[in-house]
Scaffold this motif. Structure first.
Motif, PDB file in Angstrom:
ATOM      1  N   ALA A  50       0.825  -1.208   0.000  1.00  0.00           N
ATOM      2  CA  ALA A  50       0.000   0.000   0.000  1.00  0.00           C
ATOM      3  C   ALA A  50       0.859   1.257   0.000  1.00  0.00           C
ATOM      4  CB  ALA A  50      -0.930  -0.012   1.215  1.00  0.00           C
ATOM      5  N   VAL A  51       1.851   1.291   0.881  1.00  0.00           N
ATOM      6  CA  VAL A  51       2.754   2.450   0.933  1.00  0.00           C
ATOM      7  C   VAL A  51       3.522   2.564  -0.385  1.00  0.00           C
ATOM      8  CG1 VAL A  51       4.776   3.414   2.082  1.00  0.00           C
ATOM      9  CG2 VAL A  51       2.934   2.414   3.438  1.00  0.00           C
ATOM     10  N   GLY A  52       3.963   1.423  -0.911  1.00  0.00           N
ATOM     11  CA  GLY A  52       4.682   1.435  -2.183  1.00  0.00           C
ATOM     12  C   GLY A  52       3.836   1.986  -3.313  1.00  0.00           C
ATOM     13  N   ALA A  53       2.535   1.641  -3.346  1.00  0.00           N
ATOM     14  CA  ALA A  53       1.642   2.133  -4.402  1.00  0.00           C
ATOM     15  C   ALA A  53       1.485   3.644  -4.331  1.00  0.00           C
ATOM     16  CB  ALA A  53       0.283   1.444  -4.290  1.00  0.00           C
ATOM     17  N   ILE A  54       1.321   4.169  -3.115  1.00  0.00           N
ATOM     18  CA  ILE A  54       1.146   5.620  -2.948  1.00  0.00           C
ATOM     19  C   ILE A  54       2.424   6.361  -3.322  1.00  0.00           C
ATOM     20  CG2 ILE A  54       0.717   7.439  -1.260  1.00  0.00           C
ATOM     21  CD1 ILE A  54      -1.055   5.435   0.245  1.00  0.00           C
ATOM     22  N   VAL A  55       3.563   5.877  -2.830  1.00  0.00           N
ATOM     23  CA  VAL A  55       4.839   6.528  -3.114  1.00  0.00           C
ATOM     24  C   VAL A  55       5.157   6.470  -4.607  1.00  0.00           C
ATOM     25  CG1 VAL A  55       7.324   6.404  -2.723  1.00  0.00           C
ATOM     26  CG2 VAL A  55       5.753   6.157  -0.796  1.00  0.00           C
ATOM     27  N   ALA A  56       4.911   5.321  -5.231  1.00  0.00           N
ATOM     28  CA  ALA A  56       5.207   5.175  -6.658  1.00  0.00           C
ATOM     29  C   ALA A  56       4.390   6.147  -7.496  1.00  0.00           C
ATOM     30  CB  ALA A  56       4.925   3.742  -7.099  1.00  0.00           C
ATOM     31  N   GLU A  57       3.118   6.341  -7.127  1.00  0.00           N
ATOM     32  CA  GLU A  57       2.264   7.269  -7.878  1.00  0.00           C
ATOM     33  C   GLU A  57       2.715   8.703  -7.703  1.00  0.00           C
ATOM     34  OE1 GLU A  57      -2.190   8.812  -7.221  1.00  0.00           O
ATOM     35  OE2 GLU A  57      -2.096   6.685  -7.741  1.00  0.00           O
ATOM     36  N   ARG A  58       3.008   9.077  -6.462  1.00  0.00           N
ATOM     37  CA  ARG A  58       3.407  10.458  -6.184  1.00  0.00           C
ATOM     38  C   ARG A  58       4.802  10.776  -6.727  1.00  0.00           C
ATOM     39  NH1 ARG A  58      -1.104  11.577  -5.655  1.00  0.00           N
ATOM     40  NH2 ARG A  58      -2.214  12.315  -3.800  1.00  0.00           N
ATOM     41  N   ALA A  59       5.697   9.794  -6.727  1.00  0.00           N
ATOM     42  CA  ALA A  59       7.072  10.028  -7.160  1.00  0.00           C
ATOM     43  C   ALA A  59       7.247   9.893  -8.664  1.00  0.00           C
ATOM     44  CB  ALA A  59       8.013   9.065  -6.439  1.00  0.00           C
ATOM     45  N   GLY A  60       6.197   9.498  -9.372  1.00  0.00           N
ATOM     46  CA  GLY A  60       6.315   9.342 -10.819  1.00  0.00           C
ATOM     47  C   GLY A  60       7.179   8.168 -11.218  1.00  0.00           C
ATOM     48  N   ALA A  61       7.040   7.053 -10.479  1.00  0.00           N
ATOM     49  CA  ALA A  61       7.804   5.841 -10.805  1.00  0.00           C
ATOM     50  C   ALA A  61       7.378   5.316 -12.173  1.00  0.00           C
ATOM     51  CB  ALA A  61       7.557   4.785  -9.722  1.00  0.00           C
ATOM     52  N   PRO A  62       8.163   4.434 -12.780  1.00  0.00           N
ATOM     53  CA  PRO A  62       7.748   3.846 -14.058  1.00  0.00           C
ATOM     54  C   PRO A  62       6.318   3.331 -13.991  1.00  0.00           C
ATOM     55  CG  PRO A  62       9.977   3.162 -13.505  1.00  0.00           C
ATOM     56  CD  PRO A  62       9.473   3.918 -12.323  1.00  0.00           C
ATOM     57  N   PHE A  63       5.562   3.595 -15.043  1.00  0.00           N
ATOM     58  CA  PHE A  63       4.127   3.317 -14.995  1.00  0.00           C
ATOM     59  C   PHE A  63       3.836   1.837 -14.781  1.00  0.00           C
ATOM     60  CE2 PHE A  63      -0.223   3.246 -16.940  1.00  0.00           C
ATOM     61  CZ  PHE A  63      -0.812   4.050 -15.984  1.00  0.00           C
ATOM     62  N   TRP A  64       4.681   0.964 -15.334  1.00  0.00           N
ATOM     63  CA  TRP A  64       4.457  -0.465 -15.135  1.00  0.00           C
ATOM     64  C   TRP A  64       4.570  -0.834 -13.662  1.00  0.00           C
ATOM     65  CZ3 TRP A  64       8.083  -3.373 -12.707  1.00  0.00           C
ATOM     66  CH2 TRP A  64       9.394  -2.881 -12.683  1.00  0.00           C
ATOM     67  N   LEU A  65       5.487  -0.154 -12.941  1.00  0.00           N
ATOM     68  CA  LEU A  65       5.634  -0.425 -11.511  1.00  0.00           C
ATOM     69  C   LEU A  65       4.413   0.078 -10.742  1.00  0.00           C
ATOM     70  CD1 LEU A  65       7.347  -1.435  -9.160  1.00  0.00           C
ATOM     71  CD2 LEU A  65       8.483   0.800  -9.096  1.00  0.00           C
ATOM     72  N   GLN A  66       3.911   1.247 -11.141  1.00  0.00           N
ATOM     73  CA  GLN A  66       2.683   1.759 -10.506  1.00  0.00           C
ATOM     74  C   GLN A  66       1.538   0.772 -10.679  1.00  0.00           C
ATOM     75  OE1 GLN A  66       1.619   5.898 -11.309  1.00  0.00           O
ATOM     76  NE2 GLN A  66       3.688   6.287 -12.076  1.00  0.00           N
ATOM     77  N   GLN A  67       1.415   0.205 -11.867  1.00  0.00           N
ATOM     78  CA  GLN A  67       0.338  -0.741 -12.127  1.00  0.00           C
ATOM     79  C   GLN A  67       0.502  -2.028 -11.319  1.00  0.00           C
ATOM     80  OE1 GLN A  67       0.913  -0.602 -16.486  1.00  0.00           O
ATOM     81  NE2 GLN A  67      -1.241  -0.023 -16.642  1.00  0.00           N
ATOM     82  N   VAL A  68       1.744  -2.484 -11.177  1.00  0.00           N
ATOM     83  CA  VAL A  68       1.995  -3.709 -10.407  1.00  0.00           C
ATOM     84  C   VAL A  68       1.625  -3.519  -8.943  1.00  0.00           C
ATOM     85  CG1 VAL A  68       3.841  -5.204  -9.517  1.00  0.00           C
ATOM     86  CG2 VAL A  68       3.759  -4.637 -11.949  1.00  0.00           C
ATOM     87  N   LEU A  69       1.955  -2.368  -8.386  1.00  0.00           N
ATOM     88  CA  LEU A  69       1.718  -2.113  -6.964  1.00  0.00           C
ATOM     89  C   LEU A  69       0.294  -1.674  -6.665  1.00  0.00           C
ATOM     90  CD1 LEU A  69       5.008  -0.177  -6.082  1.00  0.00           C
ATOM     91  CD2 LEU A  69       4.437  -2.540  -5.477  1.00  0.00           C
ATOM     92  N   ALA A  70      -0.366  -1.030  -7.636  1.00  0.00           N
ATOM     93  CA  ALA A  70      -1.645  -0.376  -7.349  1.00  0.00           C
ATOM     94  C   ALA A  70      -2.742  -1.358  -6.946  1.00  0.00           C
ATOM     95  CB  ALA A  70      -2.091   0.445  -8.561  1.00  0.00           C
ATOM     96  N   TRP A  71      -2.927  -2.415  -7.723  1.00  0.00           N
ATOM     97  CA  TRP A  71      -4.032  -3.322  -7.420  1.00  0.00           C
ATOM     98  C   TRP A  71      -3.932  -3.931  -6.022  1.00  0.00           C
ATOM     99  CZ3 TRP A  71      -8.717  -4.070  -9.104  1.00  0.00           C
ATOM    100  CH2 TRP A  71      -9.067  -3.685 -10.398  1.00  0.00           C
ATOM    101  N   PRO A  72      -2.854  -4.659  -5.697  1.00  0.00           N
ATOM    102  CA  PRO A  72      -2.812  -5.265  -4.353  1.00  0.00           C
ATOM    103  C   PRO A  72      -2.675  -4.226  -3.247  1.00  0.00           C
ATOM    104  CG  PRO A  72      -0.713  -5.591  -5.470  1.00  0.00           C
ATOM    105  CD  PRO A  72      -1.648  -5.011  -6.491  1.00  0.00           C
TER     106      PRO A  72
END
Length: 435
Positions: A50-72
């Motif tokens: 959950a924390v990884g999904a929020i940080v990845a979205e806010r930090a502009g991480a690679p979009f594939w990583l955002q998608q991997v983390l977002a669902w779970p």
């Protein structure tokens, strides 16, 4: 002060998750083992995602990583909320269930033991008399196996001694029911988002609206939140639903996206298919995602951005102001620029993302403000939090001579889940009081 608040929040979060682990895993097992370790890994891993999904979205991480983390990650956020609520509710059920089981055990303990029936004519054998006893002497009474318990009754367990098996059974029943309720709630709420928003129709009378405009329809859509979870397919659902209502104009009142034009431009492409003239104002999430780039992108897709601007339609003025979040970039709302020199004899409809902007709308004699932002609370009991921060959470309300309509939004932020706040696209039908 910020550090103190952060530490307090962290303490509450850790305490709540320890409580969840205790009720769901420790109290439902007989001792330390694989189940308890798996429970700790599940809760800890869920929050890491959950924390990884929020940080990845806010930090502009690679979009594939955002998608991997977002669902779970985001689904765990929703699930943990309802697991906690269900387990807390289980504290009320727990003593009632334990008392019911104790009463049943008590009744069973004192149930008389029926003697075996003897067939008619059968000879009942007697034990041989004790040596030296006469046949006429009564047989000596035997001491009961459980002193203090009448003959023919079952012994009662000592009420002062807790029954471990009964306590374990109660814990497992409550934990299982809580988990089932939480999973069912989140599952149904997620299905409600993914199936797409439903159409809601609201009639709004305007005193200044000319008779010729009676029945004029505005399709209001807010908070679509295209991002790592809701993509092009969801945008197509929204566009198709709007087109099916055959509105006169479309108002997109902010929070269209959660990400950059580079990542989400293709997801927003279906907006080009909107049939009616469409207008757009920024929401707070556009300023997390590159507002200037998105304003240009929606213009390229055929929408008309209203950046502190106004357009005179045949029957009323349509104005729009930037979101409050734009103030940090020097692009905040400017009501004077949007409304200052207009003809106040004409009806005016204002697009403003946040309901709190209603007070400025009242001062500028706006007849109707259309907003979003609140999601209706999105996840119950979030509606109570939303009510504390907004003058109106959802629906139509009046403030002086100005009416405010707040849409619950079409999508969802964070968890793709809604509980008690179904998504909608609202068709506002303007009514002339002169008709």
């Amino acid at each position: 002060m910020v550090i103190v608040f952060a530490l307090l929040a962290l303490g509450v979060l850790v305490g709540a998750n320890w409580y969840l682990w205790r009720r769901l895993f420790r109290d439902t097992t007989r001792g330390a083992g694989l189940a308890r370790r798996a429970g700790a890994a599940l809760i800890g891993g869920g929050w890491a995602l959950a924390v990884g999904a929020i940080v990845a979205e806010r930090a502009g991480a690679p979009f594939w990583l955002q998608q991997v983390l977002a669902w779970p990650g985001f689904l765990w956020l929703a699930l943990s909320v309802y697991l906690l609520l269900a387990v807390v509710a289980g504290e009320v059920v727990r003593p009632l269930l334990r008392r019911l089981l104790e009463r049943r055990a008590h009744a069973s303990a004192y149930a008389p033991v029926d003697a075996e029936p003897v067939p008619a004519g059968a000879v009942v054998s007697r034990a041989p008399a004790a040596e030296g006893a006469r046949p006429s002497d009564p047989a000596p009474e035997r001491e009961p196996a459980h002193p203090g318990v009448e003959h023919g009754a079952r012994p009662e367990a000592d009420p002062a001694v807790p029954d471990p098996s009964r306590r374990l059974f109660v814990s497992r029943v409550v934990a299982g029911a809580a988990a089932a309720a939480a999973v069912g709630t989140v599952g149904y709420g997620t299905y409600g988002v993914l199936r797409g928003p439903r159409v809601k129709r609201v009639t709004v009378p305007l005193a200044k609206l000319p008779r010729a405009a009676h029945g004029y329809r505005i399709a209001v859509v807010s908070d679509i939140h295209l991002g790592p979870i809701l993509g092009r397919g969801f945008a197509q659902q929204v566009v198709d639903t709007i087109n099916s209502t055959q509105p006169d104009i479309v108002a997109v009142v902010g929070d269209l996206v959660d990400g950059s034009v580079k990542n989400l431009g293709p997801a927003a492409a279906p907006l080009r298919q909107l049939h009616a003239p469409s207008y757009f104002v920024t929401g707070n999430h556009e300023y997390f995602s590159g507002a200037e780039q998105w304003v240009e992108e929606v213009r390229r897709l055929g929408l008309h951005p209203l950046e502190n601007a106004r357009t005179e339609l045949p029957y009323f003025d349509l104005a729009g102001v930037n979101d409050i979040a734009g103030e940090s970039e020097g692009q905040g709302p400017d009501f004077g620029r949007a409304l200052g020199d207009r003809d106040t004899a004409r009806a005016c409809v204002l697009l403003a993302h946040q309901p709190v902007q209603i007070h400025e709308a009242v001062r500028h004699h706006v007849d109707l403000q259309l907003s979003g932002h609140t999601h209706g609370g999105q996840l119950w009991p979030g509606n109570f939090i939303a009510a504390a921060a907004n003058p109106t959470v959802a629906g139509l309300e009046r403030y002086g001579d100005t009416q405010l309509y707040v849409s619950r939004g079409a999508g969802a932020w964070g968890p793709p889940t809604r509980v008690g706040a179904p998504s909608d696209i609202t068709v506002i039908e303007l009514a002339s009081t002169r008709a």
